[in-house]
Design a protein around this motif. Structure first.
Motif, mmCIF file in Angstrom:
data_model
loop_
_atom_site.group_PDB
_atom_site.id
_atom_site.type_symbol
_atom_site.label_atom_id
_atom_site.label_comp_id
_atom_site.label_asym_id
_atom_site.label_seq_id
_atom_site.Cartn_x
_atom_site.Cartn_y
_atom_site.Cartn_z
ATOM 1 N N ALA A 134 -4.467 -12.674 9.944
ATOM 2 C CA ALA A 134 -5.640 -11.934 9.021
ATOM 3 C C ALA A 134 -4.828 -10.455 9.537
ATOM 4 C CB ALA A 134 -6.480 -11.578 9.304
ATOM 5 N N SER A 135 -3.244 -10.260 8.850
ATOM 6 C CA SER A 135 -2.613 -9.301 8.586
ATOM 7 C C SER A 135 -1.846 -9.418 7.274
ATOM 8 C CB SER A 135 -1.368 -9.044 9.794
ATOM 9 O OG SER A 135 -0.402 -7.617 9.220
ATOM 10 N N GLU A 194 -6.490 -5.574 -3.894
ATOM 11 C CA GLU A 194 -7.630 -4.793 -3.660
ATOM 12 C C GLU A 194 -8.711 -5.025 -4.769
ATOM 13 O OE1 GLU A 194 -7.220 -2.472 -0.690
ATOM 14 O OE2 GLU A 194 -5.812 -4.583 -1.080
ATOM 15 N N GLY A 200 0.517 -1.218 -0.187
ATOM 16 C CA GLY A 200 -0.007 -0.009 -0.017
ATOM 17 C C GLY A 200 1.297 1.140 -0.292
ATOM 18 N N LYS A 244 -7.588 12.123 3.574
ATOM 19 C CA LYS A 244 -8.756 12.216 2.732
ATOM 20 C C LYS A 244 -9.056 13.575 3.110
ATOM 21 C CE LYS A 244 -9.339 7.733 0.467
ATOM 22 N NZ LYS A 244 -10.031 7.051 1.455
ATOM 23 N N ARG A 275 -10.043 -3.273 -7.455
ATOM 24 C CA ARG A 275 -8.834 -2.635 -8.061
ATOM 25 C C ARG A 275 -8.076 -3.405 -7.866
ATOM 26 N NH1 ARG A 275 -4.911 1.021 -4.999
ATOM 27 N NH2 ARG A 275 -6.448 0.633 -3.712
ATOM 28 N N TRP A 289 4.221 -6.325 7.420
ATOM 29 C CA TRP A 289 4.090 -5.391 8.355
ATOM 30 C C TRP A 289 4.716 -6.627 9.653
ATOM 31 C CZ3 TRP A 289 2.766 -0.848 7.791
ATOM 32 C CH2 TRP A 289 2.132 -0.496 6.872
ATOM 33 N N LYS A 307 -10.313 -8.642 2.701
ATOM 34 C CA LYS A 307 -10.469 -7.977 3.863
ATOM 35 C C LYS A 307 -11.968 -8.417 4.663
ATOM 36 C CE LYS A 307 -8.244 -4.432 1.875
ATOM 37 N NZ LYS A 307 -7.362 -3.471 2.061
ATOM 38 N N GLY A 363 -4.808 -0.009 12.006
ATOM 39 C CA GLY A 363 -3.807 -0.718 12.163
ATOM 40 C C GLY A 363 -2.520 0.003 11.666
ATOM 41 N N LEU A 388 -13.788 3.839 12.848
ATOM 42 C CA LEU A 388 -13.772 2.174 12.633
ATOM 43 C C LEU A 388 -12.057 2.626 12.718
ATOM 44 C CD1 LEU A 388 -14.275 -0.164 10.933
ATOM 45 C CD2 LEU A 388 -13.995 1.007 8.323
ATOM 46 N N LYS A 389 -11.583 3.256 11.862
ATOM 47 C CA LYS A 389 -9.919 3.575 11.945
ATOM 48 C C LYS A 389 -8.728 3.073 13.466
ATOM 49 C CE LYS A 389 -9.723 3.377 7.292
ATOM 50 N NZ LYS A 389 -9.311 3.504 5.871
ATOM 51 N N ALA A 391 -4.322 6.914 4.064
ATOM 52 C CA ALA A 391 -6.002 6.794 3.951
ATOM 53 C C ALA A 391 -5.598 8.835 4.759
ATOM 54 C CB ALA A 391 -6.407 6.320 4.970
HETATM 55 N N1 COA Z 1 -2.033 -2.889 -1.234
HETATM 56 C C1 COA Z 1 -2.504 -1.305 -2.152
HETATM 57 N N2 COA Z 1 -3.458 -0.933 -1.071
HETATM 58 C C2 COA Z 1 -3.977 -1.207 0.034
HETATM 59 C C3 COA Z 1 -3.218 -2.283 0.627
HETATM 60 C C4 COA Z 1 -2.147 -3.292 -0.212
HETATM 61 N N3 COA Z 1 -1.579 -4.009 0.223
HETATM 62 N N4 COA Z 1 -4.016 -2.208 1.185
HETATM 63 C C5 COA Z 1 -4.532 -0.848 2.030
HETATM 64 N N5 COA Z 1 -4.996 -0.504 0.323
HETATM 65 C C6 COA Z 1 -5.534 0.826 0.148
HETATM 66 C C7 COA Z 1 -6.761 0.420 0.209
HETATM 67 O O1 COA Z 1 -7.289 -0.101 -0.729
HETATM 68 C C8 COA Z 1 -7.173 1.499 0.378
HETATM 69 O O2 COA Z 1 -7.217 2.335 -0.622
HETATM 70 P P1 COA Z 1 -8.102 3.701 -1.306
HETATM 71 O O3 COA Z 1 -8.142 4.337 -0.514
HETATM 72 O O4 COA Z 1 -8.213 4.067 -2.259
HETATM 73 O O5 COA Z 1 -9.360 2.732 -0.477
HETATM 74 C C9 COA Z 1 -6.277 2.722 1.743
HETATM 75 O O6 COA Z 1 -5.020 1.811 1.212
HETATM 76 C C10 COA Z 1 -6.617 2.435 3.288
HETATM 77 O O7 COA Z 1 -5.932 1.041 3.106
HETATM 78 P P2 COA Z 1 -7.328 0.941 4.525
HETATM 79 O O8 COA Z 1 -7.556 2.014 5.385
HETATM 80 O O9 COA Z 1 -7.150 -1.073 5.278
HETATM 81 O O10 COA Z 1 -8.639 0.691 4.466
HETATM 82 P P3 COA Z 1 -10.073 -0.126 3.406
HETATM 83 O O11 COA Z 1 -11.359 0.697 3.525
HETATM 84 O O12 COA Z 1 -9.146 -0.824 2.433
HETATM 85 O O13 COA Z 1 -10.585 -1.021 4.993
HETATM 86 C C11 COA Z 1 -10.558 -1.356 7.329
HETATM 87 C C12 COA Z 1 -10.679 -0.527 6.388
HETATM 88 C C13 COA Z 1 -10.865 -1.894 8.473
HETATM 89 C C14 COA Z 1 -11.536 -3.006 6.463
HETATM 90 C C15 COA Z 1 -9.761 -2.377 6.708
HETATM 91 O O14 COA Z 1 -8.282 -1.260 7.044
HETATM 92 C C16 COA Z 1 -8.833 -3.591 7.245
HETATM 93 O O15 COA Z 1 -9.056 -5.225 7.043
HETATM 94 N N6 COA Z 1 -8.023 -3.245 8.215
HETATM 95 C C17 COA Z 1 -7.703 -4.462 9.120
HETATM 96 C C18 COA Z 1 -5.484 -3.612 9.614
HETATM 97 C C19 COA Z 1 -4.991 -4.550 9.123
HETATM 98 O O16 COA Z 1 -4.575 -6.153 9.291
HETATM 99 N N7 COA Z 1 -3.543 -4.281 9.393
HETATM 100 C C20 COA Z 1 -2.427 -5.253 9.951
HETATM 101 C C21 COA Z 1 -1.312 -4.394 11.917
HETATM 102 S S1 COA Z 1 -2.398 -5.883 12.450
#
Ligand code: COA
Ligand code: AMP
Length: 630
Positions: free
Chosen positions: A279-280, A168, A142, A573, A171, A284, A308, A502, A532-533, A571
């Motif tokens: 699920a990560s 994703e 990401g 925005k 996309r 990371w 997801k 996270g 949420l986040k 993120a």
């Molecule tokens: N490759 C490319 N883009 C990525 C990515 C990856 N591996 N992971 C996330 N992104 C992108 C997402 O598509 C999103 O893009 P967008 O702005 O076009 O929608 C952006 O980065 C933000 O991602 P995220 O903050 O994860 O939000 P989300 O809306 O895609 O999903 C959740 C929301 C809550 C479902 C999601 O944040 C989630 O499951 N998080 C888990 C976090 C996690 O596992 N963290 C690891 C720490 S242990």
């Protein structure tokens, strides 16, 4: 044995404790002792041993008769596929890839950057490096090309291993153009790139530089495991600090093996043959320790999940995988549960699946709010265990050690310190404070095996960032308190790191990007509370006199700029244009006060503020973009 017995045993004889834990590892040459403190406060572990990580994570399980057991299960609700790889297959695939890398000149100590999505090949690439004693550095998908370029210049890799694309929901993430742009941008150039072509998008290879994953392995001699010294770096993992320059956390080989092996049984209650799922993402630390190395070192089955918590295709997907893969311990980030809860508040999706094998749910990566913990406990009917750690430590500083005994769960607390960690709460002067008093959380040195010995090529930064503020301690950067029962509570960061879904991000890095806009004179980024986040970044922009563009356009540009420079994961925005930023008389921006206003919390006007009227302007500006949230 109780937790108290185990923790006391470590306190009484740390050397004996870790030498005993080291017996779980197959050594080429055994360590003569555990701790090497000659260069204190830089500590190292098991330096004089010889060992190989890949042997311990893969080959030895085949030798022990587990060759037909599934090592890695790939679950991809995005591509609708489920595929298992046995330990024997994994050994052969990794040996072949390592052989091909060796044939192209990769040797012990060379760096290799891995830029891959959640596919088993990402783990195979990590293990192939480990097999050769090459030092991998995995970069999360990401991140934008610029972030990859910064890491290429810092790690100076001989090779980069990438996939053609990531997926994703809705996309395709075009990895190859990102990789090409990063290599173009970086000063250091890798000798070659290995591209794993996915069927969803086949990338164009650059002649003379790129080789295809399969064809470059054709006809090569498989590589054997290369023994390395105990303190040889296994990997570098970059994490956010206070500036745009990420910190390269170094992980030493032997301590990593010993510590992860100890945690698998004692924290997660996972042994050979068990099924474990985190699920990560491999980008990371959680993915390094517990998608790849930890479960494989234990001889367990791990899951590589490309999806997801919601939307791929529904909020029951976690429970479906837990049912189908008969998962015993599951680990995710609280934000994922909050996302599921929002779509499935009554747990109807949970009830559709049989979760008989599940013994516990582990949470980490950000603060686990008590509401979410209680919701999960109620609907899953298993203990929900919050545990606290960092990229730097590589494994839990505090946890509820299920494999030793399940201590009473206190929602809001990641429970108690693990052996190896003498956790203390300090005031600004470095004195220990009493139970219930908030302060900086620090760990008395030495840190245990598996934690960072230093930062890559940046020992002075390591000392300055972690060791200098409280001499004799490691400064975690987290603030919180310890209650009368010895339970820890992690409340906030003491630096400008924020945690978005996270993901650990630096507001300082975002500010550097915003400041590069030609119309921005000054800026600040804060982390505002997000339902949420956990947190979400909010930017404040002061425009230059006679700015060329309208404020709305500058905001739009800035949102795009952060996405292009840092990546979608930031993120970022939301931003707002203001006339001035609130500052102290000495010119320090009062970010903490701005956070309080954004979160709708009571606050005292800081005595050092230059002009209190600016706080009203900030309040009005935040209101115009919906803060504080209803
Ligand atoms: N490759 C490319 N883009 C990525 C990515 C990856 N591996 N992971 C996330 N992104 C992108 C997402 O598509 C999103 O893009 P967008 O702005 O076009 O929608 C952006 O980065 C933000 O991602 P995220 O903050 O994860 O939000 P989300 O809306 O895609 O999903 C959740 C929301 C809550 C479902 C999601 O944040 C989630 O499951 N998080 C888990 C976090 C996690 O596992 N963290 C690891 C720490 S242990
Ligand atoms: P990372 O290095 O990306 O793993 O992020 C580490 C940081 O995330 C920690 O320093 C904390 O600020 C935060 N964090 C991780 N786990 C927890 C937890 N269980 N509770 C509170 N904060 C956490």
């Amino acid at each position: 044995m109780t937790y108290k017995d185990v923790y006391s045993a470590w306190q009484a004889d740390p050397e004996g404790f870790w030498m005993k834990a080291a017996e779980a590892i197959d050594w080429v040459e055994k360590p003569s002792k555990a701790l090497f403190d000659e260069n204190a406060p830089i500590y190292e572990w098991f330096c004089d041993a010889k060992v190989n990580t890949c042997w311990n994570a893969v080959d030895r399980h085949v030798e022990a008769g587990r060759g037909d057991q599934i090592a890695i299960m790939h679950e991809s609700p995005i591509t609708h596929s489920t595929k298992g790889i046995t330990y024997r297959e994994l050994r052969d695939r990794v040996a072949s890839l390592a052989g091909a890398l060796r044939a192209k000149g990769i040797e012990k100590g060379d760096r290799v950057i891995i830029y891959m999505p959640m596919i088993p090949e990402a783990l195979e690439a990590m293990l192939a490096c480990a097999r050769l004693g090459a030092i991998h550095s995995v970069v999360f998908g990401g991140f934008a090309a610029n972030e990859l370029a910064v890491r290429i210049d810092d790690a100076t890799p001989k090779a980069i291993i990438a996939a053609s694309c990531g997926l994703e929901p809705g996309r395709i993430v075009h990895y190859k153009p990102l990789l090409d742009a990063a290599v173009e941008q970086a000063t250091h150039k890798p000798d070659f790139c290995v591209i794993f072509q996915r069927e969803q998008e086949v990338a164009k290879l650059e002649e003379g530089r790129d080789v295809a994953w399969h064809s470059f392995q054709y006809g090569v001699e498989p590589a054997e495991c290369v023994p390395v010294e105990g303190n040889h770096p296994a990997y570098i993992l970059y994490t956010s600090g206070t500036t745009g320059q990420p910190k390269g956390v170094v992980r030493s080989t032997a301590g990593h093996l010993v510590a992860l092996s100890w945690t698998m049984k004692n924290i997660y209650n996972i042994e050979a043959g068990d099924r474990f799922w985190v699920a990560s993402d491999v980008g990371w630390v959680v993915g390094h320790s517990y998608i790849c190395y930890g479960p494989l070192i234990a001889g367990a089955q791990t899951v590589v999940f490309e999806g997801k918590p919601i939307g791929t295709p529904h909020p029951g997907v976690f429970w479906r995988v837990i049912q189908n893969q008969r998962i015993k311990s599951f680990f995710t980030a609280p934000t994922a549960l909050r996302a599921i809860r929002r779509e499935d508040p009554d747990g109807e999706w949970i009830n559709r699946y049989k979760l008989h094998d599940l013994q516990a749910l582990f949470l980490a990566g950000e603060r686990a709010d008590p509401d979410t913990v209680k919701w999960a406990e109620e609907h899953l009917g298993v203990p929900v265990i919050d545990h606290w750690w960092q990229t730097e430590t590589g494994w839990a500083i505090a946890a509820n050690p299920l494999g030793i005994e399940l201590l009473p769960v206190k929602p809001g607390s990641p429970s108690v310190p693990m052996p190896g960690y003498d956790v203390q709460v300090l005031d600004e002067g470095g004195h220990q404070v009493g139970p219930g008093t908030l302060g900086a959380i620090a760990i008395k040195l030495p840190l245990p095996p598996g934690t960072l010995p230093t930062l890559w090529n940046a020992e002075a930064r390591f000392r300055k960032s972690y060791l200098e503020h409280f001499p004799g301690y490691y400064e975690t950067g987290d603030a919180g308190y310890i209650d009368a029962d010895g339970y820890l509570y992690i409340m906030a960061r003491t630096d400008d790191v924020i945690n978005v879904a996270g993901h650990r991000l630096s507001t300082g890095a975002m500010e550097e990007v915003l400041a590069s806009h030609p119309d921005v004179a000054e800026c600040a980024v804060i982390g505002a509370a997000d339902e949420l986040k956990g947190q979400s970044p909010v930017g404040f922009l002061c425009l230059k006199k006679g700015a060329a563009k309208a404020p709305e356009q500058v905001v739009k540009d800035c949102v795009k700029l952060v996405r292009d420079k840092i990546g979608p994961v930031a993120a970022f925005k939301t931003a707002v244009v203001v006339d001035r930023l609130p500052k102290t008389r000495s010119g320090k921006i009062l970010r903490a006060t701005m956070v309080k206003i954004a979160d709708g919390q009571e606050f005292k006007v800081p005595a050092t503020i230059d002009d209190p009227a600016i706080l009203d302007e900030i309040t009005i500006a935040l209101k115009s973009i919906g803060y504080p949230a209803a």
